[in-house]
Design a protein around this motif. Structure first.
Motif, PDB file in Angstrom:
ATOM      1  N   UNK A  35       0.812  -1.225   0.000  1.00 52.91           N
ATOM      2  CA  UNK A  35       0.000   0.000   0.000  1.00 52.91           C
ATOM      3  C   UNK A  35       0.845   1.275   0.000  1.00 52.91           C
ATOM      4  N   UNK A  36       1.695   1.441   0.985  1.00 49.42           N
ATOM      5  CA  UNK A  36       2.371   2.729   1.151  1.00 49.42           C
ATOM      6  C   UNK A  36       3.531   2.914   0.179  1.00 49.42           C
ATOM      7  N   UNK A  37       4.357   1.893   0.001  1.00 52.63           N
ATOM      8  CA  UNK A  37       5.467   2.008  -0.950  1.00 52.63           C
ATOM      9  C   UNK A  37       4.959   2.327  -2.347  1.00 52.63           C
ATOM     10  N   UNK A  38       3.903   1.646  -2.755  1.00 56.97           N
ATOM     11  CA  UNK A  38       3.390   1.835  -4.113  1.00 56.97           C
ATOM     12  C   UNK A  38       2.664   3.167  -4.266  1.00 56.97           C
ATOM     13  N   UNK A  86       3.595   6.119  -3.005  1.00 55.04           N
ATOM     14  CA  UNK A  86       4.614   7.109  -3.341  1.00 55.04           C
ATOM     15  C   UNK A  86       5.061   6.984  -4.786  1.00 55.04           C
ATOM     16  N   UNK A  87       5.226   5.745  -5.245  1.00 54.79           N
ATOM     17  CA  UNK A  87       5.630   5.518  -6.638  1.00 54.79           C
ATOM     18  C   UNK A  87       4.541   6.000  -7.594  1.00 54.79           C
ATOM     19  N   UNK A  88       3.280   5.750  -7.239  1.00 55.55           N
ATOM     20  CA  UNK A  88       2.189   6.170  -8.119  1.00 55.55           C
ATOM     21  C   UNK A  88       2.107   7.694  -8.217  1.00 55.55           C
ATOM     22  N   UNK A  89       2.335   8.392  -7.110  1.00 55.92           N
ATOM     23  CA  UNK A  89       2.304   9.860  -7.127  1.00 55.92           C
ATOM     24  C   UNK A  89       3.429  10.391  -8.005  1.00 55.92           C
ATOM     25  N   UNK A  92      -5.022   2.119  -9.845  1.00 57.08           N
ATOM     26  CA  UNK A  92      -6.432   2.457  -9.671  1.00 57.08           C
ATOM     27  C   UNK A  92      -6.858   2.372  -8.205  1.00 57.08           C
ATOM     28  N   UNK A  93      -7.386   3.462  -7.684  1.00 62.38           N
ATOM     29  CA  UNK A  93      -7.944   3.566  -6.327  1.00 62.38           C
ATOM     30  C   UNK A  93      -6.910   3.379  -5.206  1.00 62.38           C
ATOM     31  N   UNK A  94      -5.630   3.285  -5.552  1.00 72.06           N
ATOM     32  CA  UNK A  94      -4.610   3.089  -4.521  1.00 72.06           C
ATOM     33  C   UNK A  94      -4.573   4.265  -3.549  1.00 72.06           C
ATOM     34  N   UNK A  95      -4.491   5.473  -4.077  1.00 74.72           N
ATOM     35  CA  UNK A  95      -4.461   6.648  -3.196  1.00 74.72           C
ATOM     36  C   UNK A  95      -5.761   6.764  -2.405  1.00 74.72           C
ATOM     37  N   UNK A 144      -6.585  -8.786  -8.684  1.00 68.45           N
ATOM     38  CA  UNK A 144      -6.939  -7.494  -9.281  1.00 68.45           C
ATOM     39  C   UNK A 144      -5.708  -6.820  -9.892  1.00 68.45           C
ATOM     40  N   UNK A 145      -5.967  -5.876 -10.795  1.00 67.92           N
ATOM     41  CA  UNK A 145      -4.871  -5.120 -11.399  1.00 67.92           C
ATOM     42  C   UNK A 145      -4.145  -4.247 -10.394  1.00 67.92           C
ATOM     43  N   UNK A 146      -4.884  -3.772  -9.383  1.00 63.98           N
ATOM     44  CA  UNK A 146      -4.342  -2.725  -8.523  1.00 63.98           C
ATOM     45  C   UNK A 146      -4.683  -2.983  -7.060  1.00 63.98           C
ATOM     46  N   UNK A 147      -4.044  -2.201  -6.205  1.00 67.01           N
ATOM     47  CA  UNK A 147      -4.293  -2.262  -4.758  1.00 67.01           C
ATOM     48  C   UNK A 147      -5.491  -1.362  -4.479  1.00 67.01           C
ATOM     49  N   UNK A 148      -6.659  -1.902  -4.707  1.00 67.17           N
ATOM     50  CA  UNK A 148      -7.869  -1.087  -4.615  1.00 67.17           C
ATOM     51  C   UNK A 148      -8.727  -1.445  -3.413  1.00 67.17           C
ATOM     52  N   UNK A 149      -8.190  -2.301  -2.529  1.00 75.23           N
ATOM     53  CA  UNK A 149      -8.935  -2.687  -1.326  1.00 75.23           C
ATOM     54  C   UNK A 149      -7.934  -2.924  -0.206  1.00 75.23           C
TER      55      UNK A 149
END
Length: 629
Positions: free
Chosen positions: A317-320, A322-325, A346-349, A624-629
């Motif tokens: 969650x947290x490492x990714x 920062x990378x997404x931002x 998608x929906x990570x933030x 899922x594709x992303x960390x959305x939950x």
């Protein structure tokens, strides 16, 4: 884009009618000049400019119609080439995005996150409604159970009364004081990337060969080490971890495991704290039944705390986030690498912003329902930030190699998480390699990409200086070869998809079973194995175990949150919610990726038919594709 043409023979001019719809996301519109070239079989039109007089074209969410004349008649358009004079405009657009996507370390010593959640990153209405309804349903069920039953447990069967139809029965609850199940948890559960090949016993581990000889099937310690059948887990990172209250304890154990001839990983020794000594015994399977069970539960307390703080929260969650931002800040909307990565953010933030309010805050769910409390979790997370590296801990094959368990001749037929995860890692890496080479056929093209190099620089830039502060980015963020870029992108996509799935979706099946995976324990661990000789301690009984596990209130709160977190809410890996990749060659690469994933799924399903205990958590359709939950 819709295109049609009319050929006027009298003046030999072809007229093309083109309809363009601009995306409706914030930042989708442009004020740049846009040009088009139409390609047919062996010929093409000249470059033509899109322009409607007295109209602001390409506004966000708008549909524009253009008519373009050409001396070339193309009866079947096979390819469309678009260009915009975007140098200055693109920089201005990025500056606007950077103002909205700002990095901030919200919790001292932890990863950088987005300062304020941008509008485009918020949950869709549909997602929010489903998410809320799931939570309400399970909260209502738990409230009903708390109102109709007393808080203390009467016996083991009483614990099972919380598993109503709404919740379902956690898979792990079907086992009670089962050593083989305890071993399987280390290989195919939430925290399966800790096991290491044991080649020597650490000096601070008080285990001796005489202690474990009865559990080695007639072999010596040297023989089982030489045969690569002895394994260890050392949770030293939890040493000195504070607890929520003074009467609560946090262990920092070492555990030894033997891979027996039946291909079961069996626990053979557990020491609950790092410093060996008379008051820190090594517990063995030959100890009294509930003494040994208690030792395994106190070990699992540390394991679950490690899992929740590091494996799940910090490393995904947290490492990714920062990378997404940094990705959104440095790569403009048309950039091919942004198009590659964006579906996996998608929906990570959004989910992390919810977690900051409900999960990882003082008096939040983690704080109230764990021994470590939120400050204990932060303590462990801060420690990990000093050594976690993307090219080692975040790169599956390298992580496995560092622990001596990469080769499938080790733990053969039992390490299901490793075996299935490597299939997915290889599929993702191949996909990324093909995609990257479409746009960076030479290393010079890579080094000339200003946006990409700015992205890499911000990934490694110190968090104190406003960067993401990721260690172990190849080339220290200065990408000089495609191999460096491929490794980085593969690690990110794997972590956001398969890595998070492995760490997340079994949560209810594990945390819902307090005997097998406790996150909260009362009392204190034994200070001696032979309590019946000691006047200061009483023998461990089932009554002791029932007093140690979380009460009904605490267990139900954990069941609610882990049940919601275990629900898959978005599309499966490769089936993107937002399809940004439209270049025909790149679309072909995506379709090849999907075909590979289908084959991976068939391989895992075939494996599961032969496995004594199937492992479904890394089937591509379950990821899922992303960390959305």
């Amino acid at each position: 884009m819709v295109l049609s043409n009319t050929y006027r023979y009298y003046n030999i001019i072809a007229s093309y009618n083109i309809t363009v719809k601009t995306g409706d996301q914030k930042g989708s519109g442009t004020d740049a000049n846009v040009y088009i070239i139409l390609h047919g079989q062996g010929f093409q039109t000249k470059e033509c400019k899109f322009d409607n007089f007295f109209k602001n074209d390409f506004e966000r969410g708008e549909i524009d119609k253009f008519s373009i004349d050409s001396e070339v008649n193309i009866s079947e358009v096979q390819r469309i080439e678009l260009r915009r004079d975007n140098c200055e405009t693109r920089k201005l657009e990025l500056q606007a995005i950077q103002a909205e996507y700002q990095l901030q370390v919200k919790i001292p010593g932890l990863p950088a996150q987005v300062k304020k959640l941008p509008e485009d990153e918020k949950f869709s209405f549909h997602y929010k409604v489903n998410f809320a309804l799931e939570g309400i349903k399970f909260k209502a069920e738990s409230f009903k159970l708390m109102m109709t039953n007393q808080n203390k447990w009467e016996d083991v069967e009483d614990v099972k009364t919380v598993y109503t139809k709404a919740f379902g029965v956690p898979e792990s609850s079907e086992y009670f004081n089962d050593d083989a199940q305890f071993g399987r948890q280390r290989l195919s559960s939430l925290n399966s990337l800790l096991i290491e090949l044991c080649t020597t016993i650490p000096q601070n581990f008080g285990v001796t060969e005489d202690m474990i000889k009865p559990f080695l099937e007639g072999k010596t310690m040297k023989q089982v080490m030489d045969d690569k059948k002895l394994f260890i887990i050392n949770l030293s990172i939890l040493e000195d971890c504070q607890t929520k209250r003074e009467d609560l304890v946090m262990t920092c154990p070492l555990a030894l495991f033997y891979f027996n001839d039946s291909k079961h990983l069996m626990p053979i020794a557990i020491q609950l704290f790092q410093q060996k000594g008379p008051s820190n015994p090594v517990f063995l399977p030959s100890d009294p039944e509930y003494t040994w069970m208690s030792a395994k539960m106190w070990y699992s307390l540390a394991d679950s705390t490690y899992h929740q703080s590091l494996t799940h929260l910090n490393y995904t969650h947290l490492m990714m986030e920062g990378i997404s931002v940094a990705t959104k800040r440095n790569l403009a909307l048309p950039h091919p690498i942004l198009k590659l990565l964006d579906p996996h953010f998608l929906y990570l933030m959004a989910i992390n912003s919810v977690a900051l309010v409900a999960l990882i805050n003082p008096d939040g769910i983690i704080d109230k329902n764990s021994n470590a409390g939120i400050e204990g979790h932060f303590y462990i997370m801060r420690k990990s930030m000093l050594f976690w590296k993307l090219d080692l801990h975040g790169t599956l094959p390298e992580d496995l190699k560092s622990r001596g368990v990469f080769d499938q001749s080790v733990l053969t037929g039992a390490y299901h998480m490793r075996d299935d995860a490597l299939l997915l890692y290889d599929a993702i890496k191949t996909y990324v390699e093909k995609y990257v080479l479409l746009y960076y056929s030479t290393d010079s093209a890579l080094t000339a990409d200003y946006e990409l190099q700015s992205w890499g620089a911000e990934l490694v830039k110190s968090r104190d200086d406003g960067g993401v502060g990721i260690l172990g980015v190849p080339g220290n963020g200065n990408f000089k070869t495609t191999d460096q870029l491929v490794l980085t992108l593969t690690a990110i996509i794997y972590t956001c998809s398969a890595g998070h799935a492995a760490a997340n979706f079994q949560q209810y099946d594990e945390y819902g079973a307090p005997f097998n995976y406790p996150y909260y324990l009362s009392g204190v661990p034994l200070k001696t194995r032979f309590v019946y000789f000691m006047l200061t301690e009483s023998p461990v009984t089932i009554a002791t175990i029932l007093k140690t596990i979380p009460n009904r209130d605490v267990l139900l709160q954990m069941m609610v949150v882990t049940k919601v977190l275990s629900e898959k809410a978005t599309k499966s890996l490769g089936d993107f919610e937002k399809q940004f990749i439209v270049d025909p060659k790149a679309v072909k690469v995506v379709e090849e990726f999907r075909q590979t994933l289908r084959q991976v799924g068939k391989t895992i399903e075939s494996r599961n038919k032969k496995r004594e205990y199937p492992y479904d958590w890394l089937l591509p359709k379950a990821i899922p594709n992303a960390i959305s939950i």
